[in-house]
Scaffold this motif. Structure first.
Motif, short mmCIF file in Angstrom:
data_model
loop_
_atom_site.label_atom_id
_atom_site.label_comp_id
_atom_site.label_asym_id
_atom_site.label_seq_id
_atom_site.Cartn_x
_atom_site.Cartn_y
_atom_site.Cartn_z
N VAL A 128 45.14 27.11 52.67
CA VAL A 128 46.30 27.44 51.84
C VAL A 128 46.18 26.95 50.41
O VAL A 128 46.98 27.30 49.57
CB VAL A 128 47.59 26.88 52.44
CG1 VAL A 128 48.02 27.73 53.60
CG2 VAL A 128 47.41 25.45 52.83
N GLY A 129 45.18 26.13 50.13
CA GLY A 129 44.90 25.73 48.75
C GLY A 129 46.10 25.20 48.00
O GLY A 129 46.79 24.28 48.45
N PHE A 130 46.35 25.83 46.87
CA PHE A 130 47.40 25.37 45.96
C PHE A 130 48.75 25.18 46.63
O PHE A 130 49.49 24.24 46.35
CB PHE A 130 47.51 26.37 44.80
CG PHE A 130 48.68 26.12 43.92
CD1 PHE A 130 48.66 25.08 42.99
CD2 PHE A 130 49.83 26.89 44.02
CE1 PHE A 130 49.75 24.83 42.18
CE2 PHE A 130 50.93 26.65 43.22
CZ PHE A 130 50.90 25.62 42.29
N THR A 177 44.34 22.40 33.31
CA THR A 177 45.54 22.55 34.12
C THR A 177 46.11 21.20 34.55
O THR A 177 45.36 20.32 34.99
CB THR A 177 45.19 23.36 35.39
OG1 THR A 177 44.61 24.60 34.98
CG2 THR A 177 46.43 23.64 36.23
P1 ADP Z 1 41.70 29.32 46.48
O1 ADP Z 1 41.35 28.05 45.77
O2 ADP Z 1 41.37 29.32 47.93
O3 ADP Z 1 41.26 30.56 45.77
P2 ADP Z 1 44.40 28.58 45.80
O4 ADP Z 1 45.71 29.09 46.30
O5 ADP Z 1 44.14 27.13 45.95
O6 ADP Z 1 43.32 29.44 46.51
O7 ADP Z 1 44.28 28.94 44.29
C1 ADP Z 1 44.42 30.26 43.87
C2 ADP Z 1 43.72 30.47 42.56
O8 ADP Z 1 44.40 29.79 41.51
C3 ADP Z 1 42.30 29.92 42.51
O9 ADP Z 1 41.38 30.82 43.05
C4 ADP Z 1 42.11 29.73 41.01
O10 ADP Z 1 41.73 30.96 40.41
C5 ADP Z 1 43.49 29.38 40.52
N1 ADP Z 1 43.61 27.93 40.35
C6 ADP Z 1 44.16 27.04 41.21
N2 ADP Z 1 44.09 25.79 40.71
C7 ADP Z 1 43.49 25.89 39.51
C8 ADP Z 1 43.11 24.95 38.49
N3 ADP Z 1 43.34 23.64 38.62
N4 ADP Z 1 42.51 25.45 37.39
C9 ADP Z 1 42.28 26.77 37.24
N5 ADP Z 1 42.58 27.68 38.15
C10 ADP Z 1 43.19 27.26 39.27
#
Ligand code: ADP
Length: 650
Positions: A128-130, A177
């Protein structure tokens, strides 16, 4: 620009709302992983900047010291994760933080059960990452600016995860960021320097880039701390894991690095870390996941290794280093020979890449072979998750066919269990004296295979048969003619002459008697067989007696060199035109067959012949041309029996 500057409220995509709902309802027992996810994203952002700066050094804006900073504020109850990586433009924020680009997300969300324990596993496969920020935060603010854009083009994004977020253009001096987490009141324990340090070293020790925190004196009371100067220190090792000598890396570090690379929440099953020196120089760190990702079967799913050149990140999902049948492998490859400006197109036709690929394949196959030898239980976990993918191997990779075949696992009549745990070596070790073929039957389901009439004689004579019931099996067999010089033979094809070896070694006189009995039966049934053939006309290629059956009256077989009926079905379902007549085989000892030879009524004879053919087709898992007629005739037959039972024979 004026419109863009205004604060705007936008709704999340439906899928995001569903995911956020899951986050907020605390599916995670292990809440601290939010930090790993955010650090992982920040480190990816640094990698992307390094890569883009190869062709455009201005993107550094004079600041080449890439780092991640973690700060916490006890009063404001916030944790901030700040990076000076690539950052995001307004459009990128909208797409990246408001939608989910992964294909198959819908299907994934539908597969959630509402059962927290089960769903926790599923969500781990998804990654779920972010959004994991919302495990601990009830509000998240993101300040970001893409490298190379002017300071007025910064973006502020904020959400309380209630279905929408706000976005506005702001001024942001520094690229990169900041993710600011406003902690839920029950999560304030995270506002603790020691705890945060502990989480960083636990999960993010070996990402490529330093994670910095303000120096604190943990021996002093809280009040005094504020006076200390805000000097920062590096809290992780900040050395890319694959560059560290193996002897200095423990299992935990390997596992955490895997989670970063593969966006997985579970530990991997096994890994192999190798440094190659000589004509080509590169390092690989390859992992086998413990669980298939939710989108393993998605055709356009990105796959492949993370490619680095001289420690600079070049691309995710470099698929040229792995064949399709090893698409489940995750990990990193770092080459010293490839140029930094290499593109996907160049990778496709590059001799260096080809030779790296060949040795990566060998490495993965060796890793699996070793696992199978050393830890069968783990190997069977692998097989359950990825066996069907590996079965594509013999067709795709001719050169390694034998090695792949050794890794295959099947069900068999040895244990009659649906679990695929029989290797070809196991099978060979149990072969009977004189047996020179590996027998198998392929069907749509395990039960159809297990109960197939074709197995009757094999069971009686104690000859093991592999029970193939995956869709891909027939196709696999068509690319795997032999193993260890032993041919594969479908029990549904051809005659049974080569089963002689499996007869009880009784007196020769007995065998001779059986032979002459069979000849005698052939003679007795000669007319009946030709009458059946006439009755069934072009529905069958031939009608003959068989010793294959011991309890069923009939079965169908394919002729030598013909496709089995299972293969024909697969071809038909793939839209191919195939029509091959089967051979109908009859059991001369079965009452129904014997009754047929005494049946003088032409219509009854015809019906019974048709029923013998139809039931043989059904027992194979095949489809009847005219099922309704079969059912009607069959019921007539049953009625006849019922009437007889009631003493009302007509
Ligand atoms: P994933 O990392 O699996 O692609 P996320 O939901 O964690 O999915 O993030 C979605 C997208 O948001 C990432 O692919 C990236 O393009 C962007 N992103 C997230 N965090 C950052 C960050 N700290 N700096 C730049 N881009 C980011």
């Amino acid at each position: 620009m004026t419109v863009a500057t205004a604060k705007e409220t936008r709704g999340f995509e439906t899928e995001v709302k569903q995911l956020l709902h899951l986050m907020i309802h605390a599916l995670y027992s292990n809440k601290e992983i939010f930090l790993r996810e955010l650090i992982s994203n920040a480190s990816d952002a640094a990698d992307k900047l390094r890569f883009e700066a190869i062709s455009n050094p201005d993107l550094y804006e004079g600041d080449t010291e890439l780092a991640i900073h973690i700060e916490y504020d006890k009063e404001a109850k916030t944790i901030t994760i700040r990076d000076n990586g690539i950052g995001m433009s307004r459009e990128e924020v909208i797409t990246n933080l408001g939608t989910i680009a992964k294909s198959g997300t819908q299907e994934f969300l539908r597969s959630l059960t509402g059962d927290q324990v089960k769903d926790r596993h599923l969500i781990g496969q998804f990654g779920v990452g972010f959004y994991s920020s919302f495990i601990v935060a009830d509000k998240v603010t993101v300040l970001t600016r893409r490298a190379g854009l002017s300071p007025e083009l910064g973006v502020r994004w904020e959400s309380q995860a209630e279905g929408d977020y706000t976005i506005e253009t702001i001024e942001k001096d520094k690229r990169g960021t900041d993710v600011i987490l406003h902690l839920k009141s029950q999560e304030e324990d995270f506002l603790n320097g020691l705890r945060l340090r502990h989480i960083v070293t636990k999960y993010s020790d070996h990402i490529n880039i330093p994670v910095m925190m303000v120096v604190e004196d943990f021996t002093q009371a809280d009040e005094q701390k504020k006076e200390s100067s805000p000097k920062e220190e590096v809290v992780n090792r900040a050395s890319a894991l694959w560059t560290v000598p193996k002897s200095e890396i423990d299992d935990e570090a390997y596992c955490e690095f895997y989670k970063h690379v593969a966006h997985d929440f579970e530990d991997p099953l096994v890994w192999a870390h190798n440094k190659v020196e000589g004509k080509l120089e590169y390092t690989t760190l390859l992992y086998i996941p413990a669980r298939a990702p939710f989108d393993l079967w998605q055709a356009n799913k990105p796959r492949g290794l993370k490619l680095y050149v001289k420690r600079v990140f070049i691309m995710d999902d470099a698929e040229q280093f792995l064949p399709n049948y090893l698409r489940f492998v995750r990990g990193v490859i770092d080459s010293n020979d490839l140029p930094l400006n290499i593109s996907r197109e160049i990778l496709q036709s590059n001799k260096t890449v080809d030779s790296m690929r060949a040795s990566i394949i060998k490495r993965v196959l060796t890793m699996l072979t070793d696992l199978a030898k050393e830890n069968n239980e783990k190997y069977l976990t692998f097989w359950r998750e990825f066996g069907q993918v590996l079965k594509e191997g013999p067709a795709e990779d001719f050169a390694n066919r034998e090695t792949i075949a050794k890794l295959l696992r099947f069900s068999s009549t040895h244990a009659d269990s649906e679990t695929q745990d029989v290797s070809l070596d196991d099978y060979i070790s149990r072969m009977k004296e004189g047996q020179d073929k590996i027998y198998y039957i392929a069907a749509d389901t395990f039960n159809a295979a297990k109960h197939s009439p074709h197995l009757e004689i094999f069971r009686e004579r104690g000859v093991e048969v592999l029970l193939l019931h995956d869709r891909i099996d027939e196709w696999l067999m068509s690319h795997l003619p032999e193993y260890e010089k032993k041919h594969f033979q479908s029990v549904a094809i051809g005659s049974l002459e080569d089963l002689e070896f499996a007869k009880d070694k009784g007196s020769e006189a007995e065998t001779d008697k059986e032979k002459s009995d069979f000849e005698h039966e052939k003679e007795t049934f000669k007319d009946t067989l030709s009458r059946i053939k006439d009755a069934l006309k072009d529905k069958v290629k031939d009608v003959r007696l068989t010793a294959r059956l011991t309890s069923s009256p009939s079965c169908i077989v394919a002729d030598e060199g013909q496709m089995s009926s299972q293969m024909q079905r697969l071809m038909r379902s793939a839209g191919q035109l195939v029509s091959a007549q089967p051979i109908l085989e009859l059991n001369p000892h079965h009452l129904l067959v014997q009754r047929l030879s005494h049946e003088n009524d032409q219509e009854s004879f015809h019906d019974l012949s048709q029923i013998l053919l139809d039931q043989a087709i059904l027992a194979e898992g095949g489809q009847l041309d005219d099922p309704a007629t079969f059912v009607r005739k069959f019921n007539e037959l049953l009625l006849h029996v019922a009437k007889k039972g009631n003493g009302k024979d007509d």
